[in-house]
Design an enzyme around this catalytic site. Structure first.
Site, PDB file in Angstrom:
ATOM      1  NE  ARG A   9      -1.630   7.530   7.621  1.00 28.38           N
ATOM      2  CZ  ARG A   9      -2.670   7.345   8.431  1.00 28.38           C
ATOM      3  NH1 ARG A   9      -3.762   8.053   8.282  1.00 28.38           N
ATOM      4  NH2 ARG A   9      -2.616   6.456   9.403  1.00 28.38           N
TER       5      ARG A   9
ATOM      6  CB  THR B 241      -8.485   8.633  16.749  1.00 26.92           C
ATOM      7  OG1 THR B 241      -9.731   7.949  16.544  1.00 26.92           O
ATOM      8  CG2 THR B 241      -7.538   8.274  15.624  1.00 26.92           C
TER       9      THR B 241
ATOM     10  CE  LYS C  85      -3.723   5.880  16.389  1.00 29.03           C
ATOM     11  NZ  LYS C  85      -3.625   7.166  15.660  1.00 29.03           N
ATOM     12  CB  THR C  86      -0.195   0.928  11.955  1.00 28.40           C
ATOM     13  OG1 THR C  86      -1.549   1.346  12.108  1.00 28.40           O
ATOM     14  CG2 THR C  86      -0.161  -0.481  11.390  1.00 28.40           C
TER      15      THR C  86
ATOM     16  CG  ASP D 243      -5.924   0.917  13.252  1.00 24.17           C
ATOM     17  OD1 ASP D 243      -5.822   1.724  14.204  1.00 24.17           O
ATOM     18  OD2 ASP D 243      -5.672   1.224  12.071  1.00 24.17           O
TER      19      ASP D 243
END
Ligand code: ADE
Length: 331
Positions: free
Chosen positions: A215, A156, A63-64, A107
């Site tokens: 990740r 999330t 997402k980042t 975030d």
């Protein structure tokens, strides 16, 4: 000493360049990328800031990275903050310093305090900040104009956003878990950038254990690379990858010791059925981590299900951990 510093800087540079910078380099999420391309191009044609974007999905899906890519593609400035720790003054400072078209990334936006969320409403809708001046009954609200910016929120837990807040995001993107093939591509690309040879079937074994998460794929690759270079000559073959993954206690479904502790606690301490609170205490984790980090993948692979009486371990979970079947035990 100088050498060490040089090496450190090289590593930093390297880590940075591992992140994709453009949509075309971002692997997978094809439909989402197409949607974003359309919105970005349309905003460019109109010479306007992109609409506000909400990025939804489990941790580790990028997402980042995607928020930074959107900003690159818009050739705009990028500012970021983290939802839970944000205070009004920080928000006001960032908002009033944004330039036309800038991206402001928040975030964990679902964990922002409700009053601060509300400060964002007029900023998102009318590009103004209502600044209170003075105190008590004589307090005045002065509207401060803001540049036209794009808010990108990452969450999330979309369900925890107040409906009026969620509705202010014109573009909503739901990120999906990656396929093994997509993770393999990322593992290959990253290994090439790191100058490490990872054989095709080793890429596959790492991808298979990455829980559909970008990740995790990158972290497993770093771990396996370290193992191969210390124990062997650095080349990652399938056998070396499997040995390394075994050493780091990642099983064939990508579960680690923490996941197995969760399942063992559910089965051993609560006979396969427990509430969130009890489970979190049993494994010394906070409830949010259990809900947001442990459980989404266990649900996805059918190891637990949610019922009105709590989390339930399924037969698959019992089998995977080498227990007899739950249903057999009940007979
Ligand atoms: N890093 C994080 N997410 C990524 C993706 N989808 N593709 C490539 N690199 C990434």
């Amino acid at each position: 000493m100088e050498k060490q510093i040089e090496h450190f800087l090289d590593e930093e540079e390297n880590q940075y360049s591992l992140r994709p910078q453009e949509l075309s380099e971002f692997i997978g999420q094809e439909k989402n990328k197409e949607k974003l391309r359309i919105h970005i191009e349309a905003a460019g044609q109109r010479n306007q800031a992109l609409e506000h974007v909400l990025l939804v999905g489990p941790p580790g899906l990028g997402k980042t990275t995607l928020a930074k890519i959107i900003s690159n593609e818009m050739s705009s400035g990028f500012k970021s903050a983290v939802g839970p720790s944000m205070i009004k003054i920080e928000l006001a400072t960032i908002l009033t310093n944004l330039a036309e078209g800038d991206v402001f990334f928040i975030d964990e936006i679902h964990r922002m305090q409700p009053q601060i969320q509300e400060t964002l409403y007029p900023a998102m809708e009318d590009y103004k900040l209502d600044l209170p001046v003075g105190q008590g009954p004589s307090a005045d609200i002065i509207p401060v104009p803001l540049s036209r910016f794009t808010l990108i929120g990452a969450t999330t837990r979309e369900g925890l956003l107040a409906a009026p807040f969620r509705d202010r995001f014109g573009i909503r993107i739901h990120l999906d878990y990656y396929t093994v093939e997509e993770l393999k591509i990322a593992i290959l690309q990253n290994s090439e950038k790191m100058n490490v040879e990872v054989e095709d079937n080793a890429q596959f074994e790492i991808g298979l254990r990455s829980r559909g998460t970008m990740r995790i794929a990158k972290n497993l690759l770093f771990n396996v690379r370290d193992y191969a270079s210390v124990k062997y000559d650095g080349v990652v073959t399938k056998d070396i990858a499997l040995e390394a993954l075994n050493f780091f206690q990642i099983d064939e479904l990508g579960l680690d010791e923490q996941d197995r502790d969760y399942l063992r606690a559910l089965i051993d301490k609560f006979d396969g059925r427990a509430g969130l609170k009890s489970l979190a205490v049993a494994i010394s984790e906070d409830e949010r981590t259990v809900e947001e980090v442990y459980e989404p993948y266990l649900i996805k692979i059918g190891f637990i299900s949610f019922t009105p009486t709590g989390r339930v371990a399924t037969d698959r979970a019992y089998n995977h951990l080498g227990y007899k079947n739950q249903t057999l035990l009940e007979l």
